[in-house]
Write a protein that holds these residues in place. Structure first.
Motif, PDB file in Angstrom:
ATOM      1  N   TRP A 284       0.867  -1.177   0.000  1.00  0.00           N
ATOM      2  CA  TRP A 284       0.000   0.000   0.000  1.00  0.00           C
ATOM      3  C   TRP A 284       0.898   1.221   0.000  1.00  0.00           C
ATOM      4  N   THR A 285       0.560   2.204  -0.815  1.00  0.00           N
ATOM      5  CA  THR A 285       1.335   3.440  -0.869  1.00  0.00           C
ATOM      6  C   THR A 285       0.390   4.614  -0.681  1.00  0.00           C
ATOM      7  N   ASP A 286       0.810   5.571   0.175  1.00  0.00           N
ATOM      8  CA  ASP A 286       0.008   6.770   0.386  1.00  0.00           C
ATOM      9  C   ASP A 286       0.883   7.914   0.890  1.00  0.00           C
ATOM     10  N   GLN A 287       0.276   9.080   0.972  1.00  0.00           N
ATOM     11  CA  GLN A 287       0.956  10.264   1.490  1.00  0.00           C
ATOM     12  C   GLN A 287      -0.051  11.046   2.322  1.00  0.00           C
TER      13      GLN A 287
ATOM     14  N   VAL B 210       6.060   7.567   9.682  1.00  0.00           N
ATOM     15  CA  VAL B 210       6.208   8.200   8.368  1.00  0.00           C
ATOM     16  C   VAL B 210       5.835   9.662   8.578  1.00  0.00           C
ATOM     17  N   ARG B 211       6.782  10.532   8.291  1.00  0.00           N
ATOM     18  CA  ARG B 211       6.597  11.959   8.543  1.00  0.00           C
ATOM     19  C   ARG B 211       5.567  12.599   7.617  1.00  0.00           C
TER      20      ARG B 211
ATOM     21  N   THR C 259       5.936  10.261   1.312  1.00  0.00           N
ATOM     22  CA  THR C 259       5.220   9.125   0.744  1.00  0.00           C
ATOM     23  C   THR C 259       5.661   7.878   1.490  1.00  0.00           C
ATOM     24  N   GLY C 260       4.697   7.110   1.949  1.00  0.00           N
ATOM     25  CA  GLY C 260       4.980   5.854   2.633  1.00  0.00           C
ATOM     26  C   GLY C 260       4.573   4.682   1.753  1.00  0.00           C
TER      27      GLY C 260
ATOM     28  N   SER D 215      -3.938   8.656  -1.759  1.00  0.00           N
ATOM     29  CA  SER D 215      -3.750   7.212  -1.852  1.00  0.00           C
ATOM     30  C   SER D 215      -3.218   6.875  -3.231  1.00  0.00           C
ATOM     31  N   MET D 216      -2.130   6.102  -3.260  1.00  0.00           N
ATOM     32  CA  MET D 216      -1.563   5.672  -4.536  1.00  0.00           C
ATOM     33  C   MET D 216      -1.913   4.216  -4.821  1.00  0.00           C
TER      34      MET D 216
END
Length: 104
Positions: A29-32, A65-66, A70-71, A96-97
């Motif tokens: 899962w990737t998001d920011q 994750v700051r 992007t995490g 959300s990516m």
């Protein structure tokens, strides 16, 4: 993505914390977020990439994750996490990516 809100993040912002429980099964899962996010591993093993750093967390570990970073989170097999989101009083949007399966 399987999960549930424990302290629901409001779309209009929040002044305390928001908290969710979620899991990954052979997926990433990737998001920011515009706020800090902390993930406490409840089960399995979680891999996280952010700001050019990769960390592997086992049960009992916490990864931050700051805000603005992007995490990318992945579990080669399985991971269940408790996520704590720092305050977001302005209600700034997260990005959300997406979710991607790792097993094909």
């Amino acid at each position: 993505m399987p999960g549930r809100a424990i302290i629901e993040p409001s779309p209009h912002g929040w002044v305390g914390v928001a908290m969710t429980e979620w899991e990954l099964r052979a997926a990433e899962w990737t998001d920011q977020h515009p706020f800090d996010e902390y993930n406490f591993v409840l089960a399995g093993e979680l891999h996280v990439e952010s700001d050019g750093q990769v960390a592997v967390a086992a049960v009992g570990d916490t990864i931050r994750v700051r805000a603005g970073s992007t995490g990318r989170y992945w579990a080669p097999v399985y991971a269940r996490m408790l996520s704590i989101y720092a305050p977001n009083p302005e209600g700034l949007d997260s990005q959300s990516m997406g979710l991607r399966r790792l097993d094909g």
